[in-house]
Design an enzyme around this catalytic site. Structure first.
Site, short mmCIF file in Angstrom:
data_model
loop_
_atom_site.label_atom_id
_atom_site.label_comp_id
_atom_site.label_asym_id
_atom_site.label_seq_id
_atom_site.Cartn_x
_atom_site.Cartn_y
_atom_site.Cartn_z
N VAL A 59 20.84 -4.90 -46.84
CA VAL A 59 19.99 -5.92 -47.44
C VAL A 59 19.21 -5.25 -48.56
O VAL A 59 18.66 -4.16 -48.39
CB VAL A 59 19.02 -6.52 -46.41
CG1 VAL A 59 18.19 -7.64 -47.05
CG2 VAL A 59 19.76 -7.03 -45.19
N CYS A 60 19.18 -5.89 -49.73
CA CYS A 60 18.35 -5.40 -50.82
C CYS A 60 18.74 -3.97 -51.20
O CYS A 60 19.91 -3.65 -51.34
CB CYS A 60 16.88 -5.52 -50.39
SG CYS A 60 15.64 -5.38 -51.68
N THR A 61 17.76 -3.08 -51.33
CA THR A 61 18.04 -1.70 -51.73
C THR A 61 18.66 -0.87 -50.62
O THR A 61 18.99 0.31 -50.83
CB THR A 61 16.76 -1.01 -52.23
OG1 THR A 61 15.77 -1.04 -51.19
CG2 THR A 61 16.21 -1.70 -53.47
#
Length: 220
Positions: free
Chosen positions: A120-122
């Site tokens: 998720v995300c970074t």
């Protein structure tokens, strides 16, 4: 206890044990500076769906701080974590952890047997460091797309894509997109009906499966 009643009790107990044994382990990695919704969103999805055993794991069992004000005590450390079937790698302040060798080795090792590795995300940066994005298409938080592309020249990092499914490796865009990615995993493993039921329970009416990309092997 009468023999018949005892047999029924043992049978029910065996069925319950078998039901528990079929649960998929979902290991959610958390760390200092982890984005709250990055891990809380997928946690809610998997914990709200029957058939998943959800737990947190970190570098150690020492409490971590999320976004500066929420203290969380991990259930497990990397050394005693149960073998995961699904690994969730949330984002946030992932920079200090990309060079953490024990963590990257744990991710690599988990990928040899896990059904799904979900970032998720970074958190996609952790997959990249483990070499799991090479030759694949992926996505991440909008402001991390260019840095991740530079760090992973053998991957194609996509913008404006809610999630990218490469089979085992699934990446999502930022923050709330982790909910969509987790719902996609539920749909993939247990069917669209179950995923829709989970989304309805969560009153998450923003889930649009068509916003993601399911990659054919020939497309990579």
């Amino acid at each position: 206890m009468p023999l018949i009643k005892r047999s029924i009790t043992l049978s029910d107990s065996l069925k319950q044990d078998q039901k528990q044994a079929k649960k998929r382990n979902v290991a959610i990695f958390i760390h200092n500076g982890v984005e709250i919704l990055d891990f809380a969103g997928p946690s809610e999805v998997f914990a709200s769906t029957e058939g998943f055993n959800v737990y947190t794991v970190s570098l150690s069992k020492e409490p971590i701080i999320s976004q500066g004000f929420i203290k969380i005590t991990p259930t497990y450390s990397l050394t005693d974590c149960p073998k995961p079937d699904i690994v969730v790698l949330p984002g946030g302040e992932t920079g200090p952890f990309i060079e953490n060798k024990p963590l990257i080795e744990w991710i690599k090792s988990s990928s040899t047997h896990a059904e799904v590795m979900l970032s998720v995300c970074t958190g996609a940066g952790l997959l990249a460091k483990a070499g799991l994005l090479d030759g694949k298409q992926a996505t991440t938080f909008h402001s991390y797309i260019e840095p991740l592309q530079r760090a992973t020249p053998n991957a194609r990092i996509l913008s404006d894509t809610r999630f990218v499914d490469n089979g085992q490796i699934i990446t999502t865009a930022g923050v709330s997109a982790g909910i969509d990615g987790a719902l996609h995993v539920v749909a993939k493993l247990k069917g669209n009906v179950i995923a829709t039921q989970t989304a309805r329970y969560m009153e998450y009416d923003k889930w649009k499966p068509e916003e993601g990309l399911i990659v054919k092997q020939s497309d990579n």
